[in-house]
Design a protein around this motif. Structure first.
Motif, short mmCIF file in Angstrom:
data_model
loop_
_atom_site.label_atom_id
_atom_site.label_comp_id
_atom_site.label_asym_id
_atom_site.label_seq_id
_atom_site.Cartn_x
_atom_site.Cartn_y
_atom_site.Cartn_z
N ARG A 76 10.56 16.56 47.93
CA ARG A 76 10.56 16.85 46.37
C ARG A 76 11.94 17.46 45.96
O ARG A 76 12.08 17.71 44.62
N GLU A 107 13.79 15.50 42.88
CA GLU A 107 13.00 15.04 41.88
C GLU A 107 13.78 15.11 40.48
O GLU A 107 14.28 16.11 40.14
N THR A 108 13.74 14.08 39.77
CA THR A 108 14.63 13.91 38.59
C THR A 108 13.78 13.31 37.63
O THR A 108 12.82 12.36 37.83
N GLY A 109 14.04 13.53 36.18
CA GLY A 109 13.21 13.20 35.29
C GLY A 109 13.63 11.93 34.84
O GLY A 109 14.77 11.47 34.93
N HIS A 161 8.46 3.60 42.75
CA HIS A 161 8.18 5.00 43.41
C HIS A 161 8.00 4.42 44.82
O HIS A 161 7.32 3.67 45.40
N GLU A 209 0.98 10.94 38.54
CA GLU A 209 2.60 11.13 38.45
C GLU A 209 3.07 9.91 38.40
O GLU A 209 4.05 9.45 37.60
N ARG A 261 7.46 9.58 34.85
CA ARG A 261 8.23 10.43 33.95
C ARG A 261 9.20 11.27 35.08
O ARG A 261 9.76 12.00 34.41
N THR A 262 8.88 10.75 36.29
CA THR A 262 9.67 11.81 37.30
C THR A 262 9.75 10.86 38.49
O THR A 262 8.89 9.99 38.79
N ILE A 318 17.91 8.35 33.33
CA ILE A 318 17.55 9.52 34.09
C ILE A 318 18.12 10.77 33.48
O ILE A 318 19.26 10.70 32.95
N ASP A 319 17.42 11.76 33.81
CA ASP A 319 17.80 13.24 33.33
C ASP A 319 18.79 13.88 34.03
O ASP A 319 18.73 14.86 34.77
#
Length: 317
Positions: free
Chosen positions: A272, A275-277, A285, A294, A299-300, A315-316
């Motif tokens: 983890r 992990e990226t938004g 996934h 999740e 959202r991640t 992606i964030d």
């Protein structure tokens, strides 16, 4: 990622090819709080990073304790711990993270540990003891000599701890045997090698009244979840840059190739760290840490292994 300076206060041989380390701050101050099932990153002197479960009682934060099995096919991590780390050595670790927490709403548990998979389970047992919760443990090991913390666990009594040693039994444990009984509604927490995990998954699939939770130390042999990989585009929300992720590269690979230094560790969807938004798009996934909820929310994602079902992900980053 914030790093914490620690010193190896104690090193103990716990079983054949298994050592435990007690880690303390050099100044003696308490370490960050953790919950049962949590793990830390250990930044090794050979420049490798490995994740190890915390085995101690989470009410005691003057030290962290881990136990490490020397893997026969070690890629350098466990070998370094066994050969290079000694009492008095200084190390860096991460703050604790927990991908395997005890879920709320239960006060009775069945724990199943295979080999070194006893490590997160031991912390859970100590927590249950302090809370007065009911628990049972099935501990599977190749032999009595390979069973870490054997004497401590024996002290809880045969009514709560059941051992299975492959060499003494002459076979692997049979989860379909009539002697393996789980009361309806009791959750199962399992950690161990892939064959044990798969057997418990199969058992749980036929016993829906017993929710099952797993901590994978390595991806299943038949992994590669998600089917055939195809290329897609990823848009970086903060800069607007669009990059193509080909079928033979991961999002993390592509970002690193373009100069982005992002937190990562296992590169297998196990820890983890990366992990990226997800701002927009549908992730594919392929990790082993996100919950069903999740995954459904989308959202991640773990950019070291997961991909996209949509032509583009935002992606964030």
């Amino acid at each position: 990622m914030k790093k914490i300076q620690v010193v190896i206060d104690r090193r103990t041989d716990e079983a054949k090819d298994i050592v435990s380390l007690a880690l303390r701050r050099p100044d003696g101050e308490n370490l960050p709080a953790f919950s049962p099932g949590a793990h830390i990153d250990l930044f090794l002197p050979n420049a490798m990073t490995r994740q190890y479960s915390l085995i101690g009682d989470c009410s005691e934060t003057d030290r962290y304790e881990i136990a490490v099995s020397k893997a026969a096919n070690s890629r350098g991590g466990s070998l370094c711990v066994h050969l290079a780390l000694n009492e008095g050595n200084a190390l860096e670790i991460s703050e604790p993270r927990n991908n395997f927490p005890l879920q709320p709403g239960h006060d009775s548990f069945l724990f199943i540990a295979g080999g070194i998979g006893i490590t997160p389970i031991l912390s859970m047992i100590r927590h249950c003891e302090r809370r007065g919760w009911s628990w049972r443990l099935l501990y599977l090991a190749r032999s009595r000599a390979h069973a870490a913390f054997h004497d401590e666990l024996c002290a809880f009594g045969a009514d709560r701890v059941r051992f299975h040693f492959d060499d003494e039994a002459g076979c692997l444990f049979n989860f379909a045997h009539a002697s393996f009984i789980v009361e309806p509604g009791v959750p199962i927490y399992c950690c161990g090698p892939a064959p044990v995990m798969k057997a418990v998954e199969d058992f749980a699939s036929n016993h829906p009244d017993n929710p099952a939770f797993f901590e994978w130390f390595s991806p299943p042999v038949e992994s590669g979840a998600g089917g055939v990989a195809t290329g897609f585009d990823v848009k970086l929300q903060r800069s607007g840059q669009v990059l193509h992720v080909p079928e033979d590269r991961t999002i993390l690979d592509v970002l690193e190739e373009h100069g982005y230094a992002l937190p990562c560790s296992c590169r297998e969807g196990m820890c983890r760290t990366c992990e990226t938004g997800v701002i927009d798009g549908v992730p594919d996934h392929r990790d082993y840490v996100l919950s069903g909820g999740e995954r459904a929310a989308g959202r991640t994602m773990m950019i070291c292994v997961s991909r996209a079902k949509s032509p583009m992900l935002v992606i964030d980053v």
